[in-house]
Design an enzyme around this catalytic site. Structure first.
Site, short mmCIF file in Angstrom:
data_model
loop_
_atom_site.label_atom_id
_atom_site.label_comp_id
_atom_site.label_asym_id
_atom_site.label_seq_id
_atom_site.Cartn_x
_atom_site.Cartn_y
_atom_site.Cartn_z
N ARG A 98 39.18 5.00 -16.40
CA ARG A 98 39.20 6.44 -16.60
C ARG A 98 40.63 6.97 -16.44
NH1 ARG A 98 35.57 8.35 -11.60
NH2 ARG A 98 34.32 6.71 -12.45
N VAL B 209 40.02 5.70 -8.88
CA VAL B 209 39.45 4.37 -8.72
C VAL B 209 38.94 3.87 -10.07
CG1 VAL B 209 37.09 5.15 -8.11
CG2 VAL B 209 37.96 2.96 -7.24
N GLN C 287 31.85 0.14 -9.45
CA GLN C 287 31.02 0.11 -10.65
C GLN C 287 30.76 1.56 -11.05
OE1 GLN C 287 28.96 -0.37 -13.77
NE2 GLN C 287 29.39 -2.34 -12.74
N TYR C 288 31.15 1.92 -12.27
CA TYR C 288 30.95 3.30 -12.71
C TYR C 288 29.47 3.63 -12.88
CZ TYR C 288 35.93 4.12 -13.72
OH TYR C 288 37.29 4.31 -13.63
N ASN C 289 28.77 2.80 -13.62
CA ASN C 289 27.36 3.08 -13.88
C ASN C 289 26.72 1.84 -14.49
OD1 ASN C 289 24.83 4.05 -14.93
ND2 ASN C 289 25.65 6.13 -14.82
#
Length: 407
Positions: free
Chosen positions: A40, A242, A286-288
């Site tokens: 990101r 992050v 872990q984003y998703n």
């Protein structure tokens, strides 16, 4: 990246910037493992100076953000969080007080909030997007200036791809979703441009363009933690640096909002490392786990080589012009669905394929054709809800021939 200057005609770079300013988009073939991480913070320019990063660190320290366990730094993905010492799994690596968040409360306390009645009449993301643009326009006078100075001018999200680059995903569900999202943002921009931006030139002395508004949307989409969307939407400086790793398979314990200080009155965003990290190594989360590759590409601008990420969505829609619209909507809602409902199906194809069935719940012959298609379509998972809906139509509406077709 140098701080964005309000005296420029546009807050951001013009749309016709050369493509060489950013790396090419991912191709339809999945990236190799060495290219699995595009974060990101990926599109932060190499021009982000050491001085700007130092200013940001000092700003964080002056507001009591962080505990000296991690620091923002330049990393292969752009910017990220690096461990200042060995950190065990579950260790708090960053704490960010609420006074630094850009959220609905910050909007209400700002000039933007006063100009639009506290911002309560706006969608949460629109209100925060306007706050973001307003603070960029203030330049060095903004209390968030050091944070704004390190934000990327764009991300690798497909909403920022050129027309030439979008040809790479022609014929995919990702392309139609990307264009739909941009149309939605355009509609919201036209509304706030007329009602707020043009009516408050003292707050927005420069020209705010659709590109500026899309930038703010992209920043929010790529940096806001998934559980902090909707009415709870908030940008969390420092913590939002992050980066993501597919090697992290747990997302449940990476962060929490908690009270701190006397009687726990000071609200803090607390970020934890989900794995052990050595001093000098980058911290990942872990984003998703539930997002498909298409969703990852749309939100963050990267995809993974994990086959479970390769999926597409089958969307069913009840036409409002259908004479039995109300009855069918009641049936859908009783089964936990609505006017628009979707199933995500994993497969081996890249980014998915487009399949949208308009007016799929129609009467008799039209409905029979749709039901026959669905019954014979192996890509639609046969869920309990699906079975109950089929059974209802078999019992209440469908002809005997159709009942046999649906067996």
């Amino acid at each position: 990246m140098a701080a964005l200057q309000p005296q420029h005609h546009h807050l951001l770079l013009p749309r016709n910037r050369p493509l060489s300013l950013r790396p090419p988009p991912p191709r339809l073939r999945l990236p190799s493992r060495s290219h699995r991480l595009l974060s990101r913070a990926r599109a932060v320019s190499a021009a982000t100076s050491t001085a700007a990063l130092e200013d940001f660190r000092r700003w964080l320290s002056s507001h009591g953000a962080g505990e000296g366990k991690a620091f923002p730094a330049a990393v292969p993905e752009g910017l990220g969080l690096v461990a200042a010492r060995d950190l065990p799994r579950g260790e708090v690596v960053a704490e960010v007080p609420k006074k630094l968040w850009m959220d609905a409360d910050a909007v209400a306390a700002s000039d933007i909030g006063r100009a639009c009645g506290g911002g309560g009449g706006l969608r949460s993301w629109v209100a925060v997007a306007l706050l973001l643009l307003r603070e960029v326009a203030r330049g060095a006078d903004s209390p968030w200036a050091p944070y704004l100075a390190i934000l990327p001018r764009q991300t690798d999200s497909t909403i920022f791809w050129s027309e030439e680059e979008l040809l790479e995903i022609q014929g995919t569900q990702l392309l139609s979703t990307t264009m739909g999202v941009k149309d939605y943002v355009q509609s919201e921009f036209e509304s706030v441009e007329a009602e707020i931006i043009n009516a408050n030139k003292d707050l927005f002395p420069g020209t705010i363009t659709f590109d500026d508004f899309l930038w703010a949307f992209g920043i929010l989409r790529s940096r806001v933690f998934p559980e902090l969307r909707g009415d709870k939407l908030a940008l969390i400086p420092f913590a939002d640096l992050v980066n993501h790793s597919p090697d992290i398979t747990s997302e449940g314990s990476s962060w929490e909002i908690k009270g701190k200080g006397l009687f726990g009155r000071e609200v803090m965003f607390s970020l934890r490392t989900p794995v052990d990290v050595k001093s000098g190594e980058q911290i990942y989360i872990q984003y998703n786990l539930d997002k498909s590759n298409a969703e990852l590409a749309l939100d963050y601008g990267f995809i993974e080589s994990n086959p479970s990420r390769d999926s597409y969505t089958v969307t069913l829609e009840i036409s409002e012009s259908d004479p039995f619209y109300g009855d069918k909507l009641d049936i859908a809602e009783l089964n936990g669905l609505g006017m628009h409902f979707s199933w995500k199906h994993s497969s081996g194809i890249q980014f998915g394929a487009t399949l949208k069935c308009q007016s799929v719940l129609t009467m008799r012959n039209q409905y029979a054709r749709s039901c026959e298609m669905l019954a014979n379509l192996p890509l639609v998972p046969i869920t309990p809800q699906y079975k109950r809906m089929k059974n209802y139509w078999k019992q209440k509406i469908c002809s005997q021939d159709l009942k046999l077709q649906l067996e």
